[in-house]
Write an enzyme that holds these catalytic residues in place. Structure first.
Site, PDB file in Angstrom:
ATOM      1  N   GLU A  31       0.054  -0.822  -1.854  1.00 35.62           N
ATOM      2  CA  GLU A  31       0.421  -2.020  -1.087  1.00 35.62           C
ATOM      3  C   GLU A  31       1.860  -2.444  -1.380  1.00 35.62           C
ATOM      4  O   GLU A  31       2.479  -3.135  -0.575  1.00 35.62           O
ATOM      5  CB  GLU A  31      -0.601  -3.137  -1.362  1.00 35.62           C
TER       6      GLU A  31
ATOM      7  N   HIS B 198       1.551   0.421  -6.762  1.00 38.93           N
ATOM      8  CA  HIS B 198       0.350   0.308  -5.914  1.00 38.93           C
ATOM      9  C   HIS B 198       0.745   0.596  -4.467  1.00 38.93           C
ATOM     10  O   HIS B 198       1.849   0.262  -4.037  1.00 38.93           O
ATOM     11  CB  HIS B 198      -0.244  -1.103  -6.038  1.00 38.93           C
TER      12      HIS B 198
ATOM     13  N   ASN C  43      -8.098  -5.411 -10.079  1.00 45.04           N
ATOM     14  CA  ASN C  43      -6.851  -5.819  -9.424  1.00 45.04           C
ATOM     15  C   ASN C  43      -7.198  -6.912  -8.411  1.00 45.04           C
ATOM     16  O   ASN C  43      -7.782  -6.630  -7.372  1.00 45.04           O
ATOM     17  CB  ASN C  43      -6.223  -4.594  -8.727  1.00 45.04           C
TER      18      ASN C  43
ATOM     19  N   GLU D 242      -5.488   6.555  -6.188  1.00 47.11           N
ATOM     20  CA  GLU D 242      -6.018   5.626  -5.184  1.00 47.11           C
ATOM     21  C   GLU D 242      -5.616   6.097  -3.789  1.00 47.11           C
ATOM     22  O   GLU D 242      -4.563   5.701  -3.278  1.00 47.11           O
ATOM     23  CB  GLU D 242      -5.423   4.227  -5.389  1.00 47.11           C
TER      24      GLU D 242
ATOM     25  N   LYS E 123      -5.199  -8.640  -6.627  1.00 44.95           N
ATOM     26  CA  LYS E 123      -4.268  -8.720  -5.491  1.00 44.95           C
ATOM     27  C   LYS E 123      -3.857 -10.181  -5.247  1.00 44.95           C
ATOM     28  O   LYS E 123      -3.635 -10.896  -6.208  1.00 44.95           O
ATOM     29  CB  LYS E 123      -4.884  -8.042  -4.263  1.00 44.95           C
TER      30      LYS E 123
HETATM   31  P1  13P Z   1     -10.713  -2.011  -3.068  1.00 38.17           P
HETATM   32  O1  13P Z   1     -11.590  -1.804  -4.274  1.00 38.17           O
HETATM   33  O2  13P Z   1     -10.820  -3.386  -2.504  1.00 38.17           O
HETATM   34  O3  13P Z   1     -10.873  -0.924  -2.050  1.00 38.17           O
HETATM   35  O4  13P Z   1      -9.201  -1.934  -3.587  1.00 38.17           O
HETATM   36  C1  13P Z   1      -8.806  -0.876  -4.384  1.00 38.17           C
HETATM   37  C2  13P Z   1      -7.467  -1.150  -4.925  1.00 38.17           C
HETATM   38  O5  13P Z   1      -6.483  -1.127  -4.187  1.00 38.17           O
HETATM   39  C3  13P Z   1      -7.351  -1.470  -6.342  1.00 38.17           C
HETATM   40  O6  13P Z   1      -6.029  -1.433  -6.785  1.00 38.17           O
END
Ligand code: 13P
Length: 254
Positions: free
Chosen positions: A100, A98, A12, A168, A14
């Site tokens: 976020e 997600h 991901n 997660e 982002k």
């Molecule tokens: P990190 O691996 O940067 O902690 O992020 C995890 C994540 O949110 C993947 O969707």
């Protein structure tokens, strides 16, 4: 573990990287590094790179996914991108719910609506769940149960084999955080699977893959996979570094 599924590693990206040139370079690095590896690799870049990146691969080893979709299919919805549009630019997967996005106000009901739309359109759907924090008396388990049930509400059982649950925990995501322990992850996979059985049935639940995300790196990947009993990993930061990401994929293959 889910039955007969190939292991999967999802990257991901982002809101990264800032240029198409960098996106192409990271993607090519990953693609070249995983040539002879029997693990499904899915890259979820920002929407705007999907169409360009799909021109860079030839083999059925690396797949593209989006980081979100609209719950609408067309019409007056400014700023939205539909499942159909994403399929047309090469996405076969999508991440939904997600943390976020949930932090920006997405509810379980929003997630469930998007999941149903994505599955109907034929996208394999990675549904993210995870508690913000843990407490000793285990009330986070109640929160998680609600999130699992709410995020799959109205999602028909017939789509089970195209659903992936990504556990997660929010407290494990991002710089300076630590991944869950393999022992705790194993408990969570059992907990999630139990609720999937309650929602669907044992056969359908066994078709759903469960993967883990949150500070995954090449060091912790092996234990998370072996002792955590997950079917794969969802990788954030380390998926932007082709060398490190390929190392994680190789660990998963072992
Ligand atoms: P990190 O691996 O940067 O902690 O992020 C995890 C994540 O949110 C993947 O969707």
């Amino acid at each position: 573990m889910a039955k007969k599924q190939r292991m999967i590693v999802v990257g991901n990206w982002k809101l990264n990287p800032p240029t198409l040139k960098e996106a192409e370079s990271i993607f090519t690095g990953i693609k070249n590094g995983i040539k002879d590896i029997d693990v499904k690799v899915v890259i979820c870049p920002p929407f705007v790179y999907l169409n360009e990146l799909r021109g860079l691969f030839t083999k059925e080893k690396i797949f593209l996914g989006s980081q979100d979709i609209s719950s609408e299919s067309k019409g007056a919805f400014t700023g939205e991108i539909s499942a159909e549009m994403l399929k047309n630019v090469g996405a076969t997967y999508t991440i939904i719910g997600h943390s976020e996005r949930r932090a920006k106000g997405e509810t379980d009901a929003d997630v469930a609506k998007k999941v149903a739309v994505a599955l109907k359109a034929g996208l394999t759907t990675i549904v993210c769940i995870g508690e913000k924090e843990r407490d000793e008396r285990g009330s986070y388990l109640g929160f998680l149960k609600e999130q699992i049930v709410g995020s799959l509400k109205g999602v028909p059982r017939k789509f089970a084999s195209n659903i992936i649950i990504a556990y997660e925990p929010v407290w494990a995501i991002g710089k300076g955080k630590e991944a869950v322990t393999a022992h705790d992850l194993h408990q969570m996979t059992i907990f999630i699977r139990k609720h999937l059985i309650d929602i669907y049935n044992t056969a359908a639940a066994s078709e759903i893959s469960i993967i883990y995300g949150g500070s995954v790196d090449e060091e912790n990947a092996e234990l998370l996979i072996a002792d955590g009993e997950v079917d794969g990993l969802l990788v954030g930061r380390e998926s932007l570094n082709p060398e490190n990401f390929v190392k994680i994929v190789k660990v998963v293959e072992k």
